[in-house]
Design a protein around this motif. Sequence first.
Motif, PDB file in Angstrom:
ATOM      1  N   SER A 244       0.773  -1.247   0.000  1.00 21.12           N
ATOM      2  CA  SER A 244       0.000   0.000   0.000  1.00 21.12           C
ATOM      3  C   SER A 244       0.803   1.296   0.000  1.00 21.12           C
ATOM      4  O   SER A 244       0.300   2.326  -0.454  1.00 21.12           O
ATOM      5  CB  SER A 244      -0.904   0.025   1.243  1.00 21.12           C
ATOM      6  OG  SER A 244      -0.117   0.086   2.435  1.00 21.12           O
ATOM      7  N   SER A 245       2.007   1.283   0.505  1.00 19.66           N
ATOM      8  CA  SER A 245       2.703   2.554   0.698  1.00 19.66           C
ATOM      9  C   SER A 245       3.103   3.224  -0.619  1.00 19.66           C
ATOM     10  O   SER A 245       3.670   2.579  -1.499  1.00 19.66           O
ATOM     11  CB  SER A 245       3.967   2.346   1.535  1.00 19.66           C
ATOM     12  OG  SER A 245       4.704   3.555   1.618  1.00 19.66           O
ATOM     13  N   PRO A 246       2.838   4.528  -0.735  1.00 23.87           N
ATOM     14  CA  PRO A 246       3.332   5.261  -1.907  1.00 23.87           C
ATOM     15  C   PRO A 246       4.847   5.172  -2.024  1.00 23.87           C
ATOM     16  O   PRO A 246       5.395   5.203  -3.133  1.00 23.87           O
ATOM     17  CB  PRO A 246       2.877   6.698  -1.645  1.00 23.87           C
ATOM     18  CG  PRO A 246       1.702   6.563  -0.728  1.00 23.87           C
ATOM     19  CD  PRO A 246       2.001   5.376   0.134  1.00 23.87           C
ATOM     20  N   ALA A 247       5.536   5.041  -0.895  1.00 21.10           N
ATOM     21  CA  ALA A 247       6.999   4.963  -0.911  1.00 21.10           C
ATOM     22  C   ALA A 247       7.495   3.670  -1.561  1.00 21.10           C
ATOM     23  O   ALA A 247       8.643   3.600  -2.014  1.00 21.10           O
ATOM     24  CB  ALA A 247       7.542   5.060   0.512  1.00 21.10           C
ATOM     25  N   ALA A 248       6.635   2.649  -1.611  1.00 17.98           N
ATOM     26  CA  ALA A 248       7.023   1.371  -2.211  1.00 17.98           C
ATOM     27  C   ALA A 248       6.618   1.277  -3.678  1.00 17.98           C
ATOM     28  O   ALA A 248       6.930   0.281  -4.343  1.00 17.98           O
ATOM     29  CB  ALA A 248       6.392   0.218  -1.433  1.00 17.98           C
ATOM     30  N   GLU A 249       5.950   2.290  -4.193  1.00 12.86           N
ATOM     31  CA  GLU A 249       5.498   2.292  -5.593  1.00 12.86           C
ATOM     32  C   GLU A 249       6.684   2.128  -6.542  1.00 12.86           C
ATOM     33  O   GLU A 249       7.676   2.846  -6.447  1.00 12.86           O
ATOM     34  CB  GLU A 249       4.777   3.602  -5.914  1.00 12.86           C
ATOM     35  CG  GLU A 249       4.196   3.671  -7.326  1.00 12.86           C
ATOM     36  CD  GLU A 249       3.031   2.719  -7.515  1.00 12.86           C
ATOM     37  OE1 GLU A 249       3.135   1.852  -8.397  1.00 12.86           O
ATOM     38  OE2 GLU A 249       2.040   2.841  -6.776  1.00 12.86           O
ATOM     39  N   GLY A 250       6.586   1.150  -7.437  1.00 13.73           N
ATOM     40  CA  GLY A 250       7.610   0.961  -8.451  1.00 13.73           C
ATOM     41  C   GLY A 250       8.832   0.190  -7.992  1.00 13.73           C
ATOM     42  O   GLY A 250       9.674  -0.187  -8.817  1.00 13.73           O
ATOM     43  N   ILE A 251       8.970  -0.068  -6.699  1.00  9.00           N
ATOM     44  CA  ILE A 251      10.099  -0.867  -6.216  1.00  9.00           C
ATOM     45  C   ILE A 251       9.838  -2.329  -6.559  1.00  9.00           C
ATOM     46  O   ILE A 251       8.771  -2.862  -6.270  1.00  9.00           O
ATOM     47  CB  ILE A 251      10.288  -0.708  -4.693  1.00  9.00           C
ATOM     48  CG1 ILE A 251      10.674   0.740  -4.353  1.00  9.00           C
ATOM     49  CG2 ILE A 251      11.348  -1.669  -4.175  1.00  9.00           C
ATOM     50  CD1 ILE A 251      10.754   1.018  -2.862  1.00  9.00           C
ATOM     51  N   THR A 252      10.818  -2.964  -7.185  1.00  6.63           N
ATOM     52  CA  THR A 252      10.591  -4.343  -7.623  1.00  6.63           C
ATOM     53  C   THR A 252      11.878  -5.153  -7.524  1.00  6.63           C
ATOM     54  O   THR A 252      12.978  -4.607  -7.530  1.00  6.63           O
ATOM     55  CB  THR A 252      10.036  -4.368  -9.066  1.00  6.63           C
ATOM     56  OG1 THR A 252       9.567  -5.684  -9.384  1.00  6.63           O
ATOM     57  CG2 THR A 252      11.074  -3.925 -10.078  1.00  6.63           C
ATOM     58  N   GLY A 253      11.697  -6.470  -7.383  1.00 10.63           N
ATOM     59  CA  GLY A 253      12.848  -7.355  -7.308  1.00 10.63           C
ATOM     60  C   GLY A 253      13.665  -7.182  -6.049  1.00 10.63           C
ATOM     61  O   GLY A 253      14.880  -7.378  -6.067  1.00 10.63           O
ATOM     62  N   LYS A 254      13.019  -6.830  -4.944  1.00 11.12           N
ATOM     63  CA  LYS A 254      13.718  -6.580  -3.692  1.00 11.12           C
ATOM     64  C   LYS A 254      13.135  -7.428  -2.555  1.00 11.12           C
ATOM     65  O   LYS A 254      11.954  -7.774  -2.558  1.00 11.12           O
ATOM     66  CB  LYS A 254      13.621  -5.104  -3.286  1.00 11.12           C
ATOM     67  CG  LYS A 254      14.208  -4.118  -4.300  1.00 11.12           C
ATOM     68  CD  LYS A 254      15.715  -4.217  -4.382  1.00 11.12           C
ATOM     69  CE  LYS A 254      16.280  -3.161  -5.321  1.00 11.12           C
ATOM     70  NZ  LYS A 254      17.737  -3.316  -5.490  1.00 11.12           N
ATOM     71  N   TYR A 255      13.982  -7.684  -1.566  1.00 14.03           N
ATOM     72  CA  TYR A 255      13.626  -8.432  -0.353  1.00 14.03           C
ATOM     73  C   TYR A 255      13.615  -7.446   0.813  1.00 14.03           C
ATOM     74  O   TYR A 255      14.543  -6.639   0.957  1.00 14.03           O
ATOM     75  CB  TYR A 255      14.664  -9.529  -0.137  1.00 14.03           C
ATOM     76  CG  TYR A 255      14.610 -10.281   1.167  1.00 14.03           C
ATOM     77  CD1 TYR A 255      13.613 -11.235   1.408  1.00 14.03           C
ATOM     78  CD2 TYR A 255      15.593 -10.093   2.142  1.00 14.03           C
ATOM     79  CE1 TYR A 255      13.590 -11.958   2.600  1.00 14.03           C
ATOM     80  CE2 TYR A 255      15.571 -10.820   3.327  1.00 14.03           C
ATOM     81  CZ  TYR A 255      14.571 -11.741   3.550  1.00 14.03           C
ATOM     82  OH  TYR A 255      14.547 -12.470   4.723  1.00 14.03           O
ATOM     83  N   PHE A 256      12.551  -7.489   1.616  1.00 18.70           N
ATOM     84  CA  PHE A 256      12.372  -6.507   2.677  1.00 18.70           C
ATOM     85  C   PHE A 256      12.314  -7.167   4.056  1.00 18.70           C
ATOM     86  O   PHE A 256      11.754  -8.253   4.220  1.00 18.70           O
ATOM     87  CB  PHE A 256      11.075  -5.716   2.462  1.00 18.70           C
ATOM     88  CG  PHE A 256      11.184  -4.608   1.456  1.00 18.70           C
ATOM     89  CD1 PHE A 256      11.219  -3.271   1.856  1.00 18.70           C
ATOM     90  CD2 PHE A 256      11.252  -4.879   0.096  1.00 18.70           C
ATOM     91  CE1 PHE A 256      11.315  -2.247   0.945  1.00 18.70           C
ATOM     92  CE2 PHE A 256      11.354  -3.856  -0.836  1.00 18.70           C
ATOM     93  CZ  PHE A 256      11.389  -2.529  -0.412  1.00 18.70           C
ATOM     94  N   VAL A 257      12.857  -6.468   5.037  1.00 17.83           N
ATOM     95  CA  VAL A 257      12.745  -6.832   6.447  1.00 17.83           C
ATOM     96  C   VAL A 257      12.431  -5.542   7.209  1.00 17.83           C
ATOM     97  O   VAL A 257      13.097  -4.523   7.000  1.00 17.83           O
ATOM     98  CB  VAL A 257      14.051  -7.458   6.987  1.00 17.83           C
ATOM     99  CG1 VAL A 257      13.894  -7.834   8.465  1.00 17.83           C
ATOM    100  CG2 VAL A 257      14.451  -8.681   6.168  1.00 17.83           C
ATOM    101  N   ASN A 258      11.400  -5.572   8.043  1.00 12.45           N
ATOM    102  CA  ASN A 258      10.985  -4.375   8.788  1.00 12.45           C
ATOM    103  C   ASN A 258      10.770  -3.169   7.864  1.00 12.45           C
ATOM    104  O   ASN A 258      11.200  -2.048   8.150  1.00 12.45           O
ATOM    105  CB  ASN A 258      12.008  -4.034   9.878  1.00 12.45           C
ATOM    106  CG  ASN A 258      12.056  -5.087  10.969  1.00 12.45           C
ATOM    107  OD1 ASN A 258      11.037  -5.674  11.321  1.00 12.45           O
ATOM    108  ND2 ASN A 258      13.240  -5.349  11.489  1.00 12.45           N
TER     109      ASN A 258
END
Length: 295
Positions: A244-258
Amino acid sequence: MTGGGTGPMAGKTVLVTGGTSGIGKATALGLAALGARVAITGRDLARTRDAAAGIAAAAGNPAVDPFAADMSSQAAVRQLAQEILDAYPRLDVLVNNAGGFWATRRLTADGQEHTFAVNHLAGFLLTNLLLDRLKAGAPARIVTVASAAHSSGRIDFDDLQDEHGYSAQRAYAESKLANVMFTYELARRLHGTGVSATTLHPGGVRTGIGTEDPGLLFKLAFSLARPLLKTPQQGAATSIYLASSPAAEGITGKYFVNSKPKASSKSSYDEAAAARLWQISADLVGLTARGQQPN
């Protein structure tokens, strides 16, 4: 079906698999509270309806829809995909959350090792069946819940079905590594489409994972670690952020923690292995055998 509540996700439609309890339910609640129309899946329709009603009431958003699907069955995943396509003219976010841990080796109705089938193949198949709808509504997002356990995983292409000495921990770690590699390969294949693919570690969370077939060691470790574990709401935070976050828009191919990008294991970046895993997965779920080319 369209509509939803009010808020930053108003007008968006989201599918969360495994949404009747734990991280999945908390994810669905968080997204419904942001105004999205949320579809959840569970194995039992009555239980899924109850969960949907509870989420709707807690979120103050009536647009929470239940769908029954046993994710260990490829036929059920295909039926679920068709029901989603029939119900929603657009799909903005897919959260591949369903998964589990099983102490003993078992086979699905399709003859696949159960952990690999539920934790990897189900999401792989569902994603591919819904890709055209996601692309049509781009920008759209695909979020897959993995685990830090992937770092100890190894894709054994000679024994994907764990026929030679089953270990629950090894099978789980392999399936979670498959989640990460699938996400990276998916992101490469979706380049330029406006559909992003991300994956995450939710943290150690107090959920019902493993309760169906826990094994003695799992029960002991879980009971010792329980006071240190996150609540499902805390564990869902990264899934909600990526969905949902606008900050995550378009980010792809990544692994996230916290809710922050982090490097995954070295083996997860092996592009040749990821491409091979994709092709084998497509064969195992019949995407190629039926004349359907994997996207």
